[in-house]
Design a protein around this motif. Structure first.
Motif, PDB file in Angstrom:
ATOM      1  N   LEU A 178     -13.321  21.989 -14.325  1.00 27.42           N
ATOM      2  CA  LEU A 178     -13.076  21.191 -13.123  1.00 27.42           C
ATOM      3  C   LEU A 178     -13.570  19.757 -13.278  1.00 27.42           C
ATOM      4  CD1 LEU A 178     -13.803  23.739 -10.256  1.00 27.42           C
ATOM      5  CD2 LEU A 178     -11.584  22.892 -11.063  1.00 27.42           C
ATOM      6  N   ILE A 179     -14.702  19.581 -13.950  1.00 28.70           N
ATOM      7  CA  ILE A 179     -15.202  18.222 -14.202  1.00 28.70           C
ATOM      8  C   ILE A 179     -14.242  17.476 -15.124  1.00 28.70           C
ATOM      9  CG2 ILE A 179     -17.022  16.908 -15.357  1.00 28.70           C
ATOM     10  CD1 ILE A 179     -19.017  18.981 -14.226  1.00 28.70           C
ATOM     11  N   LEU A 180     -13.781  18.148 -16.164  1.00 32.24           N
ATOM     12  CA  LEU A 180     -12.812  17.534 -17.072  1.00 32.24           C
ATOM     13  C   LEU A 180     -11.518  17.182 -16.335  1.00 32.24           C
ATOM     14  CD1 LEU A 180     -12.128  16.700 -19.977  1.00 32.24           C
ATOM     15  CD2 LEU A 180     -11.281  19.035 -20.332  1.00 32.24           C
ATOM     16  N   TYR A 181     -11.068  18.088 -15.474  1.00 32.11           N
ATOM     17  CA  TYR A 181      -9.870  17.828 -14.660  1.00 32.11           C
ATOM     18  C   TYR A 181     -10.073  16.608 -13.779  1.00 32.11           C
ATOM     19  CZ  TYR A 181      -6.702  18.230 -10.712  1.00 32.11           C
ATOM     20  OH  TYR A 181      -5.810  17.946  -9.728  1.00 32.11           O
ATOM     21  N   ALA A 204      -0.213  14.395 -13.406  1.00 37.85           N
ATOM     22  CA  ALA A 204      -1.419  14.598 -14.209  1.00 37.85           C
ATOM     23  C   ALA A 204      -1.956  16.014 -14.010  1.00 37.85           C
ATOM     24  CB  ALA A 204      -2.485  13.565 -13.838  1.00 37.85           C
ATOM     25  N   THR A 205      -1.885  16.526 -12.798  1.00 34.43           N
ATOM     26  CA  THR A 205      -2.334  17.888 -12.515  1.00 34.43           C
ATOM     27  C   THR A 205      -1.483  18.907 -13.268  1.00 34.43           C
ATOM     28  OG1 THR A 205      -3.137  17.235 -10.342  1.00 34.43           O
ATOM     29  CG2 THR A 205      -2.709  19.581 -10.684  1.00 34.43           C
ATOM     30  N   ILE A 206      -0.183  18.713 -13.228  1.00 38.05           N
ATOM     31  CA  ILE A 206       0.714  19.625 -13.944  1.00 38.05           C
ATOM     32  C   ILE A 206       0.462  19.543 -15.443  1.00 38.05           C
ATOM     33  CG2 ILE A 206       3.145  20.060 -14.500  1.00 38.05           C
ATOM     34  CD1 ILE A 206       3.787  19.141 -11.608  1.00 38.05           C
ATOM     35  N   SER A 207       0.321  18.337 -15.949  1.00 37.99           N
ATOM     36  CA  SER A 207       0.065  18.151 -17.385  1.00 37.99           C
ATOM     37  C   SER A 207      -1.258  18.776 -17.800  1.00 37.99           C
ATOM     38  CB  SER A 207       0.051  16.665 -17.741  1.00 37.99           C
ATOM     39  OG  SER A 207       1.290  16.088 -17.468  1.00 37.99           O
ATOM     40  N   PHE A 208      -2.286  18.588 -16.988  1.00 38.75           N
ATOM     41  CA  PHE A 208      -3.580  19.180 -17.305  1.00 38.75           C
ATOM     42  C   PHE A 208      -3.478  20.697 -17.319  1.00 38.75           C
ATOM     43  CE2 PHE A 208      -7.771  20.863 -16.411  1.00 38.75           C
ATOM     44  CZ  PHE A 208      -8.548  20.158 -17.340  1.00 38.75           C
ATOM     45  N   VAL A 218      -8.822  11.133 -12.300  1.00 39.56           N
ATOM     46  CA  VAL A 218      -9.324   9.835 -11.813  1.00 39.56           C
ATOM     47  C   VAL A 218      -8.922   8.714 -12.762  1.00 39.56           C
ATOM     48  CG1 VAL A 218     -11.436   8.503 -11.443  1.00 39.56           C
ATOM     49  CG2 VAL A 218     -11.199  10.760 -10.420  1.00 39.56           C
ATOM     50  N   ILE A 219      -9.088   8.942 -14.060  1.00 42.46           N
ATOM     51  CA  ILE A 219      -8.712   7.908 -15.029  1.00 42.46           C
ATOM     52  C   ILE A 219      -7.206   7.642 -14.956  1.00 42.46           C
ATOM     53  CG2 ILE A 219      -8.476   7.413 -17.499  1.00 42.46           C
ATOM     54  CD1 ILE A 219     -11.196   8.782 -17.879  1.00 42.46           C
ATOM     55  N   TYR A 220      -6.419   8.683 -14.882  1.00 40.57           N
ATOM     56  CA  TYR A 220      -4.969   8.534 -14.797  1.00 40.57           C
ATOM     57  C   TYR A 220      -4.568   7.839 -13.487  1.00 40.57           C
ATOM     58  CZ  TYR A 220      -0.144   9.728 -15.877  1.00 40.57           C
ATOM     59  OH  TYR A 220       1.183   9.670 -16.181  1.00 40.57           O
ATOM     60  N   GLY A 221      -5.253   8.176 -12.402  1.00 37.01           N
ATOM     61  CA  GLY A 221      -4.964   7.537 -11.119  1.00 37.01           C
ATOM     62  C   GLY A 221      -5.306   6.057 -11.118  1.00 37.01           C
ATOM     63  N   VAL A 222      -6.434   5.695 -11.713  1.00 37.96           N
ATOM     64  CA  VAL A 222      -6.835   4.281 -11.775  1.00 37.96           C
ATOM     65  C   VAL A 222      -5.859   3.485 -12.632  1.00 37.96           C
ATOM     66  CG1 VAL A 222      -8.622   2.717 -12.643  1.00 37.96           C
ATOM     67  CG2 VAL A 222      -9.262   4.699 -11.273  1.00 37.96           C
ATOM     68  N   ILE A 223      -5.488   4.044 -13.772  1.00 40.93           N
ATOM     69  CA  ILE A 223      -4.519   3.357 -14.636  1.00 40.93           C
ATOM     70  C   ILE A 223      -3.178   3.216 -13.911  1.00 40.93           C
ATOM     71  CG2 ILE A 223      -3.170   3.584 -16.767  1.00 40.93           C
ATOM     72  CD1 ILE A 223      -5.694   4.855 -18.026  1.00 40.93           C
ATOM     73  N   SER A 224      -2.755   4.241 -13.209  1.00 41.35           N
ATOM     74  CA  SER A 224      -1.506   4.178 -12.446  1.00 41.35           C
ATOM     75  C   SER A 224      -1.591   3.127 -11.349  1.00 41.35           C
ATOM     76  CB  SER A 224      -1.185   5.537 -11.831  1.00 41.35           C
ATOM     77  OG  SER A 224      -0.996   6.491 -12.829  1.00 41.35           O
ATOM     78  N   TYR A 225      -2.728   3.061 -10.681  1.00 40.81           N
ATOM     79  CA  TYR A 225      -2.905   2.059  -9.623  1.00 40.81           C
ATOM     80  C   TYR A 225      -2.756   0.648 -10.183  1.00 40.81           C
ATOM     81  CZ  TYR A 225      -5.009  -0.652  -5.888  1.00 40.81           C
ATOM     82  OH  TYR A 225      -5.224  -1.584  -4.907  1.00 40.81           O
ATOM     83  N   SER A 237       0.828  -1.212   0.000  1.00 34.59           N
ATOM     84  CA  SER A 237       0.000   0.000   0.000  1.00 34.59           C
ATOM     85  C   SER A 237       0.863   1.262   0.000  1.00 34.59           C
ATOM     86  CB  SER A 237      -0.941   0.001   1.202  1.00 34.59           C
ATOM     87  OG  SER A 237      -0.203  -0.041   2.405  1.00 34.59           O
ATOM     88  N   ASP A 238       2.005   1.231   0.670  1.00 38.91           N
ATOM     89  CA  ASP A 238       2.883   2.402   0.685  1.00 38.91           C
ATOM     90  C   ASP A 238       3.468   2.670  -0.697  1.00 38.91           C
ATOM     91  OD1 ASP A 238       2.418   2.693   3.377  1.00 38.91           O
ATOM     92  OD2 ASP A 238       4.272   1.697   3.995  1.00 38.91           O
ATOM     93  N   TYR A 239       3.933   1.610  -1.354  1.00 34.51           N
ATOM     94  CA  TYR A 239       4.530   1.775  -2.679  1.00 34.51           C
ATOM     95  C   TYR A 239       3.498   2.271  -3.683  1.00 34.51           C
ATOM     96  CZ  TYR A 239       6.459   0.621  -7.228  1.00 34.51           C
ATOM     97  OH  TYR A 239       6.866   0.695  -8.523  1.00 34.51           O
ATOM     98  N   ILE A 240       2.352   1.613  -3.708  1.00 28.23           N
ATOM     99  CA  ILE A 240       1.328   1.991  -4.678  1.00 28.23           C
ATOM    100  C   ILE A 240       0.805   3.395  -4.382  1.00 28.23           C
ATOM    101  CG2 ILE A 240      -0.975   1.430  -5.556  1.00 28.23           C
ATOM    102  CD1 ILE A 240      -0.238  -1.522  -5.122  1.00 28.23           C
ATOM    103  N   GLY A 241       0.599   3.713  -3.116  1.00 28.45           N
ATOM    104  CA  GLY A 241       0.132   5.046  -2.747  1.00 28.45           C
ATOM    105  C   GLY A 241       1.105   6.135  -3.144  1.00 28.45           C
ATOM    106  N   LYS A 242       2.393   5.891  -2.920  1.00 23.96           N
ATOM    107  CA  LYS A 242       3.426   6.872  -3.282  1.00 23.96           C
ATOM    108  C   LYS A 242       3.454   7.090  -4.785  1.00 23.96           C
ATOM    109  CE  LYS A 242       7.572   5.576  -3.770  1.00 23.96           C
ATOM    110  NZ  LYS A 242       8.810   5.577  -4.476  1.00 23.96           N
ATOM    111  N   GLU A 243       3.399   6.018  -5.533  1.00 14.28           N
ATOM    112  CA  GLU A 243       3.466   6.129  -6.991  1.00 14.28           C
ATOM    113  C   GLU A 243       2.198   6.756  -7.584  1.00 14.28           C
ATOM    114  OE1 GLU A 243       6.151   5.705  -8.760  1.00 14.28           O
ATOM    115  OE2 GLU A 243       7.299   5.000  -7.042  1.00 14.28           O
ATOM    116  N   VAL A 244       1.052   6.423  -7.034  1.00 16.05           N
ATOM    117  CA  VAL A 244      -0.200   7.021  -7.524  1.00 16.05           C
ATOM    118  C   VAL A 244      -0.232   8.513  -7.185  1.00 16.05           C
ATOM    119  CG1 VAL A 244      -2.715   7.044  -7.226  1.00 16.05           C
ATOM    120  CG2 VAL A 244      -1.521   4.881  -7.563  1.00 16.05           C
TER     121      VAL A 244
END
Length: 127
Positions: free
Chosen positions: A83-86, A47-51, A91-98, A33-40
């Motif tokens: 904000l909805i698009l963001y 993703a925020t910076i890219s957006f 969320v999609i990027y986070g799920v794929i990263s997870y 959980s620590d590794y996955i949480g850190k990476e996500v």
């Protein structure tokens, strides 16, 4: 006298340590959980910076048209849509990263398990 099986095993383990094992050992130092949480979290920040950069490029692309229409458009609805698009993008990027980092962690643990079994086997060959 050299034991050929020990030399082969030690060579294979040294090759693993210098290649794939270096990354796997750093992953193996974390709980799942620590590794996955850190990476996500890192992925969400990226993703925020890219957006933000993509949104800025979108605005600067047709800045004159945006400035001409700024008084005609509903700014609250515009911000809400952004904000909805963001949120959808993050969320999609986070799920794929997870998913990706879960698989990566699982593979690293499996690989490290084989490595530690080889260490036990090598230790047994010395006895």
């Amino acid at each position: 006298m050299l034991n050929e099986e020990r030399v082969i095993l030690m060579t294979r383990m040294a090759s693993y340590e210098n290649g794939e094992g270096r990354g796997n050992m750093s992953i193996g130092n974390y709980f799942r959980s620590d590794y996955i949480g850190k990476e996500v979290l890192k992925a969400v920040i990226c993703a925020t910076i890219s957006f933000g950069l993509c949104f800025a490029l979108y605005l600067f692309y047709d800045f004159e048209g945006f400035m001409l229409n700024i008084y005609k458009m509903d700014l609250l609805q515009f911000v809400k849509n952004i904000l909805i698009l963001y949120a959808v993008v993050v969320v999609i990027y986070g799920v794929i990263s997870y998913i990706i980092f879960s698989i990566r962690y699982k593979r690293a643990k499996k690989s490290l398990k084989k490595y530690y079994n080889n260490l036990r086997k090598l230790s047994g060959l010395y006895d």
